[in-house]
Write a protein that holds these residues in place. Sequence first.
Motif, PDB file in Angstrom:
ATOM      1  N   PRO A 408       0.815  -1.233   0.000  1.00 56.19           N
ATOM      2  CA  PRO A 408       0.000   0.000   0.000  1.00 56.19           C
ATOM      3  C   PRO A 408       0.841   1.272   0.000  1.00 56.19           C
ATOM      4  O   PRO A 408       0.845   2.028   0.967  1.00 56.19           O
ATOM      5  CB  PRO A 408      -0.816  -0.145   1.282  1.00 56.19           C
ATOM      6  N   HIS A 409       1.591   1.528  -1.080  1.00 55.59           N
ATOM      7  CA  HIS A 409       2.290   2.793  -1.259  1.00 55.59           C
ATOM      8  C   HIS A 409       2.597   2.923  -2.748  1.00 55.59           C
ATOM      9  O   HIS A 409       2.418   1.999  -3.517  1.00 55.59           O
ATOM     10  CB  HIS A 409       3.575   2.844  -0.423  1.00 55.59           C
ATOM     11  N   ALA A 410       3.043   4.096  -3.129  1.00 55.31           N
ATOM     12  CA  ALA A 410       3.387   4.303  -4.531  1.00 55.31           C
ATOM     13  C   ALA A 410       4.558   3.396  -4.904  1.00 55.31           C
ATOM     14  O   ALA A 410       5.527   3.266  -4.147  1.00 55.31           O
ATOM     15  CB  ALA A 410       3.740   5.765  -4.779  1.00 55.31           C
ATOM     16  N   ASP A 479      -5.641  -1.216  -7.276  1.00 55.70           N
ATOM     17  CA  ASP A 479      -6.298  -1.243  -5.960  1.00 55.70           C
ATOM     18  C   ASP A 479      -5.900  -0.044  -5.107  1.00 55.70           C
ATOM     19  O   ASP A 479      -5.575  -0.177  -3.924  1.00 55.70           O
ATOM     20  CB  ASP A 479      -5.971  -2.547  -5.233  1.00 55.70           C
ATOM     21  N   GLY A 480      -5.909   1.135  -5.714  1.00 51.00           N
ATOM     22  CA  GLY A 480      -5.617   2.349  -4.968  1.00 51.00           C
ATOM     23  C   GLY A 480      -4.140   2.677  -4.845  1.00 51.00           C
ATOM     24  O   GLY A 480      -3.786   3.719  -4.284  1.00 51.00           O
ATOM     25  N   VAL A 481      -3.273   1.816  -5.334  1.00 50.23           N
ATOM     26  CA  VAL A 481      -1.836   2.059  -5.254  1.00 50.23           C
ATOM     27  C   VAL A 481      -1.365   2.646  -6.581  1.00 50.23           C
ATOM     28  O   VAL A 481      -1.646   2.107  -7.653  1.00 50.23           O
ATOM     29  CB  VAL A 481      -1.068   0.755  -4.949  1.00 50.23           C
ATOM     30  N   LEU A 482      -0.649   3.763  -6.516  1.00 51.30           N
ATOM     31  CA  LEU A 482      -0.093   4.395  -7.701  1.00 51.30           C
ATOM     32  C   LEU A 482       1.155   3.634  -8.138  1.00 51.30           C
ATOM     33  O   LEU A 482       2.055   3.394  -7.323  1.00 51.30           O
ATOM     34  CB  LEU A 482       0.267   5.845  -7.391  1.00 51.30           C
ATOM     35  N   ARG A 483       1.194   3.257  -9.416  1.00 47.15           N
ATOM     36  CA  ARG A 483       2.357   2.512  -9.916  1.00 47.15           C
ATOM     37  C   ARG A 483       2.930   3.245 -11.134  1.00 47.15           C
ATOM     38  O   ARG A 483       2.242   3.451 -12.126  1.00 47.15           O
ATOM     39  CB  ARG A 483       1.960   1.091 -10.296  1.00 47.15           C
TER      40      ARG A 483
END
Length: 551
Positions: A408-410, A479-483
């Motif tokens: 859960p982080h970029a 799922d809400g994580v910036l990639r």
Amino acid sequence: MTATASTATPAYWEPLWHSRRRYRPLCQAEKQLMTEHLGPGESRPALDIGSGDGGLARHLHHELGYRTTGIDCSPSAITLAAAQDTGPGPTWQCLDITTGDLTTITCRLVYRWMDDKPGFLSRVRRLLAPGGTFWVVTEIAGRRTTTDPALLGLGIQPPDAELLTAGWSAARTADIWALYGRHQLDRSFDLPELDDWAWDIPQAGPGIEVLGEVAGLRVLDLGAGVGRHAAHLAALGAHVTALDASPTQHQRALARYPDTPGLRLVCADAVTHLQEADPYDLICSVSGVPFLDPHRLLPALANGLKPGGRLLFSALHTNSHGDGPSDSVTARPEILRLPGTDTEHQLPMWVLEPQLGEDLLVDHGLVMEKVTTIDSPQAGQLLSYRLYAARRPERIPSRPRTSAPPAPHAALGVGIIVHGPDGVLLGRHRLGTWEVPGGSLEPGETFVEAVVRELAEETGLVAKPADVQLLGTLLDHVDGVLRLTVPALITRWSGTPRALERTIGSWRFWNLDALPQPLFVPSSQCLTAWKQELPLDHPPADFQPCNTRLA
């Protein structure tokens, strides 16, 4: 373990090891087979029985990643094995062990010396965890090229082999087919050339017409035996590889078709061949597929076909005794009778319900065309087969490795497209996806520095920073994580690709018109950013190309 015969006691083996007697070292072929069949250990427990100088136990521990214990009845052998450890290695123990729930047990060149073989096998089964593997390397009596009766007698006899392979949920051996081929060579017997193509039962079911036009196609005949079907296809203009794992069946084929245009005869394991060969337009097999574990064979089969390529194979459905198919992916013993004799051998076979067979093919990325019933035309004969026809899609799918979201982080990383005359470099992840090299940036790194480092760490290839071309940025959300992924192109490097990290089993160059499936989603996105015309399916990502090099 206890045994009463002198050859199974410390009194026999200790003087030999103490006098520095040495035995056949672990060869490359054995190492390759262990990699294919045992796979990565991931620190799971393994036991090597009769470990000798410790060569196999060290390979399990250091190369495959098992947490290995080696046991031997000779104190000198244990001392020798321990002396070769230069750092943390296997645990060495004299004689016996009581620990259960072992993932893998190995037994190399030892089984034949066990006097109480049933008791030994019972002990092994008690030690193995459910789903565990028992790996045995043993000599077969009568196989040595010698006239010395003492040497010819070394090894296990057929009853010992049947005892060894019976009672397991699955057993794999190529030796029964070698025995079959040797029997046919000794009889000097050959079947006539094909007048009419039959899928197992003569005068029943469809014929060669289901293959379509084969002229000019690259065709693989899997489990080709003596090569009659392969030769028939070559006569129709196909470029055919006749593949069989049995050396004696291969020998029969070589003697029968020494110089047939369009026909290439290969003796190799099917999965190994498919992983190394260029993909085929058509793969067919008359009853060869059910003798191989589908979980091992089908991934190689799916990627062994070109996009749009077809797979056709026949498989037993009901045997002559009326035993029908299974609704689970497990092997059962079937009987192979040596022609012209009453001698019978048991060998494992995957006889599956048609719906289960279809599901497996679809799960491995193939599209079903048809399943055809082939029943015996003889009244009262219960024998029945099924003919499966499937194809590989024109477009190559991709999928996430698992259903779990990223951390859960970029996420910031690079994807490295290594492209040369042999195609683009892809590795098979242990979770089943194919992917380009790459990874996350480390603190203080530039994108170019990350590309050079990740390439060296994962593949052993060395590239200069000046040879790194950054293509732009790919942005997506999982799922809400910036990639954010930066695809990079490298066309100049030094070295040969090697699997240096346990997550990737092997590296291989693939032609752009025959990429494997499924691709890892970010890898698929990077390849599309590089060449938009590639037929790749993946979730969308925002790609911003760059006209200048990024730092």
